[in-house]
Design a protein around this motif. Structure first.
Motif, PDB file in Angstrom:
ATOM      1  N   ALA A  62       0.749  -1.186  -0.035  1.00 63.72           N
ATOM      2  CA  ALA A  62      -0.054  -0.051  -0.116  1.00 63.72           C
ATOM      3  C   ALA A  62       0.921   1.312   0.103  1.00 63.72           C
ATOM      4  CB  ALA A  62      -1.056   0.083   1.202  1.00 63.72           C
ATOM      5  N   GLY A  63       2.244   0.897   0.345  1.00 69.56           N
ATOM      6  CA  GLY A  63       2.983   2.375   0.385  1.00 69.56           C
ATOM      7  C   GLY A  63       3.410   2.847  -0.943  1.00 69.56           C
ATOM      8  N   PHE A  64       3.087   1.968  -2.190  1.00 72.09           N
ATOM      9  CA  PHE A  64       3.336   2.667  -3.453  1.00 72.09           C
ATOM     10  C   PHE A  64       2.483   2.311  -4.405  1.00 72.09           C
ATOM     11  CE2 PHE A  64       5.186  -1.722  -2.809  1.00 72.09           C
ATOM     12  CZ  PHE A  64       4.718  -2.213  -3.775  1.00 72.09           C
ATOM     13  N   SER A  65       1.669   1.279  -4.026  1.00 72.42           N
ATOM     14  CA  SER A  65       0.732   0.652  -5.299  1.00 72.42           C
ATOM     15  C   SER A  65      -0.649   1.301  -5.171  1.00 72.42           C
ATOM     16  CB  SER A  65       0.726  -0.762  -5.337  1.00 72.42           C
ATOM     17  OG  SER A  65      -0.244  -1.454  -5.978  1.00 72.42           O
ATOM     18  N   LYS A  66      -1.399   1.667  -6.267  1.00 73.21           N
ATOM     19  CA  LYS A  66      -2.779   1.909  -5.937  1.00 73.21           C
ATOM     20  C   LYS A  66      -3.505   0.602  -5.735  1.00 73.21           C
ATOM     21  CE  LYS A  66      -2.446   6.318  -8.505  1.00 73.21           C
ATOM     22  NZ  LYS A  66      -2.954   6.963  -9.719  1.00 73.21           N
ATOM     23  N   ALA A  67      -3.063  -0.407  -6.475  1.00 71.05           N
ATOM     24  CA  ALA A  67      -3.995  -1.629  -6.433  1.00 71.05           C
ATOM     25  C   ALA A  67      -3.752  -2.253  -4.892  1.00 71.05           C
ATOM     26  CB  ALA A  67      -3.396  -2.606  -7.433  1.00 71.05           C
ATOM     27  N   VAL A 104       1.178   6.528   0.155  1.00 68.31           N
ATOM     28  CA  VAL A 104       2.236   7.242   0.823  1.00 68.31           C
ATOM     29  C   VAL A 104       2.871   6.102   1.548  1.00 68.31           C
ATOM     30  CG1 VAL A 104       2.504   9.034   2.717  1.00 68.31           C
ATOM     31  CG2 VAL A 104       0.462   9.105   1.363  1.00 68.31           C
ATOM     32  N   LYS A 105       4.221   6.213   1.235  1.00 65.50           N
ATOM     33  CA  LYS A 105       5.223   5.236   1.629  1.00 65.50           C
ATOM     34  C   LYS A 105       5.461   5.609   3.077  1.00 65.50           C
ATOM     35  CE  LYS A 105       9.645   3.068   0.947  1.00 65.50           C
ATOM     36  NZ  LYS A 105      10.410   3.662   2.133  1.00 65.50           N
ATOM     37  N   SER A 106       5.613   4.449   4.005  1.00 66.19           N
ATOM     38  CA  SER A 106       6.020   4.766   5.408  1.00 66.19           C
ATOM     39  C   SER A 106       6.464   3.227   5.946  1.00 66.19           C
ATOM     40  CB  SER A 106       4.816   5.334   6.088  1.00 66.19           C
ATOM     41  OG  SER A 106       5.222   5.232   7.434  1.00 66.19           O
ATOM     42  N   ALA A 134       7.932  -8.297   5.612  1.00 63.58           N
ATOM     43  CA  ALA A 134       7.626  -8.135   4.013  1.00 63.58           C
ATOM     44  C   ALA A 134       8.599  -7.048   3.581  1.00 63.58           C
ATOM     45  CB  ALA A 134       6.077  -7.518   3.950  1.00 63.58           C
ATOM     46  N   LEU A 135       9.066  -7.201   2.405  1.00 70.60           N
ATOM     47  CA  LEU A 135       9.646  -6.108   1.565  1.00 70.60           C
ATOM     48  C   LEU A 135       8.808  -6.084   0.232  1.00 70.60           C
ATOM     49  CD1 LEU A 135      12.059  -4.115   1.171  1.00 70.60           C
ATOM     50  CD2 LEU A 135      13.318  -6.022   0.393  1.00 70.60           C
ATOM     51  N   ALA A 136       8.509  -4.773  -0.153  1.00 72.33           N
ATOM     52  CA  ALA A 136       7.706  -4.688  -1.549  1.00 72.33           C
ATOM     53  C   ALA A 136       8.194  -3.638  -2.255  1.00 72.33           C
ATOM     54  CB  ALA A 136       6.173  -4.922  -1.084  1.00 72.33           C
ATOM     55  N   GLY A 137       7.749  -3.739  -3.557  1.00 70.89           N
ATOM     56  CA  GLY A 137       8.058  -2.292  -4.450  1.00 70.89           C
ATOM     57  C   GLY A 137       7.486  -2.919  -5.955  1.00 70.89           C
ATOM     58  N   ASN A 138       7.636  -1.893  -6.911  1.00 71.28           N
ATOM     59  CA  ASN A 138       7.369  -2.240  -8.176  1.00 71.28           C
ATOM     60  C   ASN A 138       8.598  -1.902  -9.038  1.00 71.28           C
ATOM     61  OD1 ASN A 138       6.065  -1.373 -10.675  1.00 71.28           O
ATOM     62  ND2 ASN A 138       4.376  -1.916  -9.697  1.00 71.28           N
ATOM     63  N   PHE A 139       8.480  -3.104 -10.081  1.00 70.57           N
ATOM     64  CA  PHE A 139       9.716  -3.323 -11.136  1.00 70.57           C
ATOM     65  C   PHE A 139       9.492  -2.287 -12.189  1.00 70.57           C
ATOM     66  CE2 PHE A 139       7.237  -7.069 -12.159  1.00 70.57           C
ATOM     67  CZ  PHE A 139       6.994  -6.799 -13.476  1.00 70.57           C
ATOM     68  N   ARG A 140       8.472  -1.802 -12.558  1.00 71.02           N
ATOM     69  CA  ARG A 140       8.081  -1.281 -13.773  1.00 71.02           C
ATOM     70  C   ARG A 140       8.852   0.165 -13.894  1.00 71.02           C
ATOM     71  NH1 ARG A 140       3.090   0.351 -14.854  1.00 71.02           N
ATOM     72  NH2 ARG A 140       3.305   0.469 -17.166  1.00 71.02           N
ATOM     73  N   LYS A 141      10.169   0.070 -13.676  1.00 71.63           N
ATOM     74  CA  LYS A 141      11.083   1.226 -14.082  1.00 71.63           C
ATOM     75  C   LYS A 141      11.993   1.160 -15.260  1.00 71.63           C
ATOM     76  CE  LYS A 141      11.270   2.162  -9.069  1.00 71.63           C
ATOM     77  NZ  LYS A 141      10.740   0.940  -8.380  1.00 71.63           N
ATOM     78  N   GLU A 169      13.197  -3.434  -5.277  1.00 64.76           N
ATOM     79  CA  GLU A 169      13.700  -3.605  -3.807  1.00 64.76           C
ATOM     80  C   GLU A 169      14.043  -1.946  -3.620  1.00 64.76           C
ATOM     81  OE1 GLU A 169      16.558  -6.437  -2.719  1.00 64.76           O
ATOM     82  OE2 GLU A 169      15.053  -7.874  -2.640  1.00 64.76           O
ATOM     83  N   GLU A 170      14.269  -1.300  -4.603  1.00 66.74           N
ATOM     84  CA  GLU A 170      14.583   0.297  -4.653  1.00 66.74           C
ATOM     85  C   GLU A 170      13.484   0.935  -3.766  1.00 66.74           C
ATOM     86  OE1 GLU A 170      15.423   1.997  -8.267  1.00 66.74           O
ATOM     87  OE2 GLU A 170      17.160   0.740  -8.611  1.00 66.74           O
ATOM     88  N   ASP A 171      12.648   0.751  -3.930  1.00 69.34           N
ATOM     89  CA  ASP A 171      11.316   1.309  -3.316  1.00 69.34           C
ATOM     90  C   ASP A 171      11.222   0.966  -1.775  1.00 69.34           C
ATOM     91  OD1 ASP A 171      10.056   2.025  -5.528  1.00 69.34           O
ATOM     92  OD2 ASP A 171       8.692   0.523  -6.100  1.00 69.34           O
ATOM     93  N   ASN A 172      11.717  -0.257  -1.299  1.00 70.76           N
ATOM     94  CA  ASN A 172      12.061  -0.419  -0.033  1.00 70.76           C
ATOM     95  C   ASN A 172      11.050  -0.114   0.994  1.00 70.76           C
ATOM     96  OD1 ASN A 172      13.994  -0.995   1.820  1.00 70.76           O
ATOM     97  ND2 ASN A 172      14.242   0.836   2.753  1.00 70.76           N
ATOM     98  N   SER A 173       9.986  -0.610   0.433  1.00 72.01           N
ATOM     99  CA  SER A 173       8.823  -0.431   1.271  1.00 72.01           C
ATOM    100  C   SER A 173       8.547  -1.704   2.143  1.00 72.01           C
ATOM    101  CB  SER A 173       7.331  -0.506   0.285  1.00 72.01           C
ATOM    102  OG  SER A 173       6.288  -0.285   1.070  1.00 72.01           O
ATOM    103  N   ILE A 174       8.694  -1.530   3.573  1.00 68.86           N
ATOM    104  CA  ILE A 174       8.671  -2.501   4.518  1.00 68.86           C
ATOM    105  C   ILE A 174       7.836  -2.613   5.470  1.00 68.86           C
ATOM    106  CG2 ILE A 174      10.314  -3.426   6.574  1.00 68.86           C
ATOM    107  CD1 ILE A 174      12.879  -1.916   5.301  1.00 68.86           C
TER     108      ILE A 174
END
Length: 972
Positions: free
Chosen positions: A688-693, A781-783, A797-804, A945-950
């Motif tokens: 939820a820190g980076f993804s609308k879905a 909002v990433k936190s 959990a460690l999450a992020g999005n690879f579409r970069k 992993e750059e998004d580093n959402s933990i």
């Protein structure tokens, strides 16, 4: 040759079971006495299991540790983990093993003949010839061991089962289930924790563990089950010639002793842990429990399921209502456990108070006496039998093969009587007999005999204690420190040496020649073409009717799909509450209890859910839907539409008392889910820190969704009620409109009938008045957050999005997912780290995650996650190894679908605008993946992993220890 002509087996019974459309056999292996059941039929999803009656005598978890360890190498397959080699290189539709209070079962399933034979071979070899006698390192890894990497380290205990059970003992609901059974059966095996009590597991010695295997893992104590479309003669011949005939008969006393009935009700108290900041008030569990006959009584076995519905499980059920009305517990529910020799029925009040115990008991007795005198609601009885029978006839167990569920239910009677394996799966006559009893007093007499007059009963009360688990962990650490201080230098050096030796054993690669002994399919054995979607888009006025022409065995599956694009966020976030309200409040023509009965008399169930569909044409977009699914016999299709209209248009959400009851119950269920499935909560919150879905799911069923429910449930006054009713009313008017509607309908074409006219009528009856419209927008909002629980393990959990940088989804990511779950992450998080599980995933929209399950570590696991890209970038593998991962990935994609699942698959394709050619491209990428393709995925891992959402859900100790990792720390 036929089964009846086999010389190694004696056929004890052969007959037809028309209810299941199958022949049935009961056999006995002549030399060993091994018990065998066959259900030959045309189901391609074949099932095999071998099970053993394994009654433990202590709570060391020996049966559970044996279950884990026999799958760690055997005579024919001398690798460290043939189970994992199979899991990543098999087309299995089920592959696992399970420890129960009195049995251990090893089931496999597959639609592929060669694969099925391979699975059967590996499991038979595992149980009869495991490598556990060759090295104690398997026992240490999966069971328990002392751990110190240097003499200066603190002494610790680690082990997969040890940590798994620390997780289980962190869940109040798990502790409750165990405590209830123990309170009723203090003198037989049901008083023992077969999974293992973490306080007792470290007392198990290696020799005691081996003795348990020697005693019970023998053909004379075995139960062998085969189901589906296969050559039963060849399978039985193989089992005899390669395994059973190599053993002699043994007299093994594994019988389950009956608990002597109590002369009077027992009262048992047990403490459980809550956070230090939690309130003792409203945190006690009160239970009343009764032992109910034996599981060999086929009529009683189902009859008490019916009583469970009528007394407690159904909304508005008499006993549930009586307790709620007196304010005893905020969540009242029941459990009927009939998978043991002595079944039991429990009434549970959660979030109650200790001083209510006498009132709890008195209310139950008075309500039951009144019910016996006045009689049960006949409609409730009819509804209860109908809903049970509908499930039985439908035989839809989701992703689980129905042959597996039949096989496990067979053990509910077969384990206790060799000649009664089928009494519960052959239930058509049982339902007929129970229907014939509705107009009489049969069910009231059951209440009198088994509840009111039954002294074999207990009150089991769980009392909250602040910080109990933290105190236990501190005491355990102090105990280990004291033990370390008592050790000699030689003892400490030995533990350090054994820790290093275990790590060396875990890291040592298996010999190539041994790996090749694991049977494996080839890529040529895999289906090349993608499974087609089945749907036909029809127009009904201004609405879409999506028709899926699928054989459904005489059941219609209706799904009312409402798009939510025009729902403002401030209303959308209440849709999680709305789906818990619909069908459970009064409507114009029904009280909520009568409505629930009407639904179950006329349909096979009514469920509400929220769907999210990523647009495959533009991955930055996705659709969110509110869906109402109904399954029904074609003769009752009109009732399905009428009930859906009744619920959508006339639900009375302004009943403050009823809304408070629903909120309390929902909060209780969400709390239980957060504790037992902390990995899901952590992954959702991180996404939820980076993804609308990801935001959608987090708002509805994650920690954010829980906070909203908690806000209302804990402070539900007139103002809160007024606000909630306004929000839900406006949401319903905005959502349930003709312009938002799509109907998905799955059935045979011959049952299509007049559905179009019913859809048109349904659409015309939806809301038309002015409403609050907007656009459903999410702003992540990433936190990096951590949530403390009173548990003893972590979910990290460690999450992020690879579409970069132009990275597009590729089917190779599915291969990587299998590789991570069964290779790198498995080896480093589970095997070496002692966590019970680890998983990960990557979606076509780029959202990706890694998460651990029942993990003793926190930062160590995050560090392992960050080593993944280096591993992938330098990946080396031969063709056989890589093909194994390919097979595992395809196996996950090709799990057989039930008729309803096929309809859902078509709906997903339509909503996501899936291009079949693109899907085929992704499948080809899986089938043709190379080592170089895998290495390229390192960029994908780096990118997400750059998004580093933990997010971590875990213990105060570990979270405080690594406080610098988090932006925010809360108590869950």
């Amino acid at each position: 040759m036929t089964v009846n002509e086999l010389t190694a087996y004696e056929v004890l019974e052969h007959r037809r079971i028309d209810d299941l459309g199958t022949d049935s056999y009961i056999l006995k292996h002549k030399k060993t006495g091994a018990r065998v059941v066959l259900l030959p039929n045309d189901d391609e999803n074949k099932v095999f299991y071998i099970g053993f009656r394994t009654p433990p005598t202590d709570s060391t978890g020996v049966a559970h540790i044996i279950e884990h360890t026999v799958l760690c190498g055997s005579r024919d397959f001398p690798v460290k983990d043939p189970f994992i080699e199979l899991a990543k290189g098999s087309l299995n539709t089920f592959l696992n093993a399970m420890t129960y209070p009195d049995k251990t079962v090893y089931p496999v399933a597959s639609c592929n003949d060669a694969d099925f034979q391979n699975l059967m071979h590996v499991y038979l070899d595992a149980v009869f010839y495991p490598n556990i006698y060759k090295t104690d390192k398997i026992f240490k890894q999966e069971g328990w061991h002392y751990e110190m990497e240097s003499a200066d380290d603190d002494l610790k205990i680690n082990g997969v089962v040890y940590n798994e059970m620390k997780g289980a003992y962190s869940s109040p609901d798990d502790i409750l289930d165990k405590g209830i059974m123990n309170s009723l059966y203090p003198d037989n095996t049901y008083n023992i924790e077969s999974g293992g009590d973490p306080d007792v597991i470290p007392s198990l010695t290696y020799e005691q563990y081996l003795d348990f295997h020697r005693r019970y893992y023998h053909p004379s104590n075995s139960y062998i089950y085969l189901y589906g479309n296969m050559d039963m003669v060849s399978k039985l011949t193989y089992i005899d010639e390669n395994y059973l005939s190599h053993f002699d008969h043994l007299d093994i006393d594994s019988s389950i002793k009956m608990q002597k009935p109590f002369e009077k009700q027992s009262v048992v108290h047990k403490d459980y842990s809550i956070l230090k900041t939690d309130d003792i008030k409203d945190n006690t569990y009160l239970t009343m429990n009764w032992s109910v006959g034996t599981s060999l009584d086929r009529k009683l076995y189902v009859a008490f399921d019916v009583l469970d519905y009528c007394l407690v499980s159904a909304p508005g059920a008499v006993l549930k209502k009586a307790l709620i009305d007196k304010g005893i517990g905020k969540d009242v529910y029941s459990e009927y456990e009939n998978g043991v020799l002595q079944p039991f029925f429990s009434v549970i009040a959660k979030n109650a108070n200790a001083d209510q115990a006498d009132l709890f008991k008195q209310t139950i007795i008075e309500c039951l006496e009144k019910t016996v005198k006045e009689g049960l609601d006949k409609k409730a009885l009819e509804a209860a039998i109908n809903v049970d029978e509908f499930k039985y006839r439908e035989a839809d167990f989701g992703r689980f093969p129905k042959g597996l569920l039949y096989g496990l239910q067979v053990l509910d009677s077969w384990l206790y009587d060799d000649m009664k394996p089928f009494i519960h799966i052959e239930a058509g006559d049982t339902y007929k007999a129970l229907r014939d009893e509705i107009e009489g007093d049969y069910f009231e007499k059951l209440i009198q005999e088994y509840l009111l007059d039954n002294t074999h009963s207990s009150m089991f009360i769980m009392d909250p204690v602040k910080g109990l688990n933290e105190e236990k962990e501190a005491a355990k650490s102090a105990e280990l420190q004291k033990y370390k201080e008592s050790l000699t230098k030689e003892d400490i050096d030995r533990i350090v040496r054994e820790t290093a030796e275990l790590k060396e054993y875990q890291e040592a690669p298996d010999l190539e020649e041994n790996l090749k002994k694991i049977p494996m399919l080839t890529r040529k054995d895999l289906r090349r073409n993608v499974e087609p979607f089945i749907y036909e888009e029809k127009k009904v006025g201004d609405n879409i009717l999506l028709f899926h022409d699928i054989f459904t065995n005489g059941i219609d599956y209706l799904n009312f799909v409402f798009r939510m694009e025009d729902v403002p966020y401030e209303l959308f976030k209440y849709s999680g509450i709305l789906k818990s309200v619909l069908g459970l409040v009064d409507t114009r023509n029904y009280s909520y209890g009568d409505l629930y009965n009407e639904i179950n008399m006329k349909t096979g169930g009514f469920t509400a859910s929220i769907g999210t569909y990523s647009d495959r044409r533009d991955l930055s977009k996705f659709a969110t839907t509110f869906e109402i699914a109904v399954k029904v016999l074609p003769s009752n299709i009109d009732h399905a539409f009428d009930l859906a209209t009744e619920i959508i248009r006339t639900s009375k959400i302004d009943d403050m008392k009823r809304m408070k009851e629903i909120l309390d119950e929902k909060m209780s269920h969400m709390e239980a889910d957060l504790q037992t499935a902390g990995h899901r909560a952590a992954a959702l919150h991180a996404a939820a820190g980076f993804s609308k879905a990801g935001n959608v799911s987090e708002n509805l069923s994650g920690i954010t969704g829980y906070r909203l429910v908690q806000k209302y449930a804990k402070h539900y006054d007139e103002a809160a009620h007024k606000e909630l009713v306004e929000k839900l009313s406006e949401l319903m008017k905005t959502l349930f409109r003709k312009e938002n509607l799509l109907v998905s309908f799955t059935t045979d074409k011959k049952n299509y009938g007049q559905v179009e006219a019913k859809v048109a009528e349904f659409a015309d009856n939806l809301y038309t008045q002015d409403c609050q419209k907007g656009r459903l927008e999410f702003v992540p909002v990433k936190s990096n957050d951590a949530f403390k629980t009173p548990g003893q393990v972590q979910y990290t959990a460690l999450a992020g999005n690879f579409r970069k940088n132009g990275l597009e989804y590729t089917g190779a990511l599915r291969v990587l997912q299998v590789m991570m779950g069964y290779d790198f992450l498995w080896n480093n998080i589970r095997v070496k780290g002692g966590a019970y599980g680890v998983m990960g995933g990557a979606s076509p929209n780029g959202d990706s995650y890694f998460v651990t399950y029942r993990d003793p570590h926190l930062k160590r696991s995050l560090d392992v996650f960050r080593q993944v890209s280096d591993f992938v970038r330098n990946y080396e593998a031969d063709e056989r190894t890589l093909t194994g991962f390919v097979i595992g990935a395809i196996g996950e994609l090709d799990t057989p679908k039930t008729p309803s699942a096929k309809g859902s698959y078509g709906l997903m394709a339509y909503m996501c605008h899936v291009n079949i050619d693109k899907l085929q491209e992704h499948r080809d990428q899986i089938l043709d993946v190379t080592v170089e393709d895998i290495r390229k995925l390192a960029d994908y891992v780096d990118a997400f992993e750059e998004d580093n959402s933990i997010c971590v859900v875990g213990t105060s100790e570990k979270i405080n220890q690594h406080r610098d990792l988090f932006d925010k720390v809360e108590e869950l």
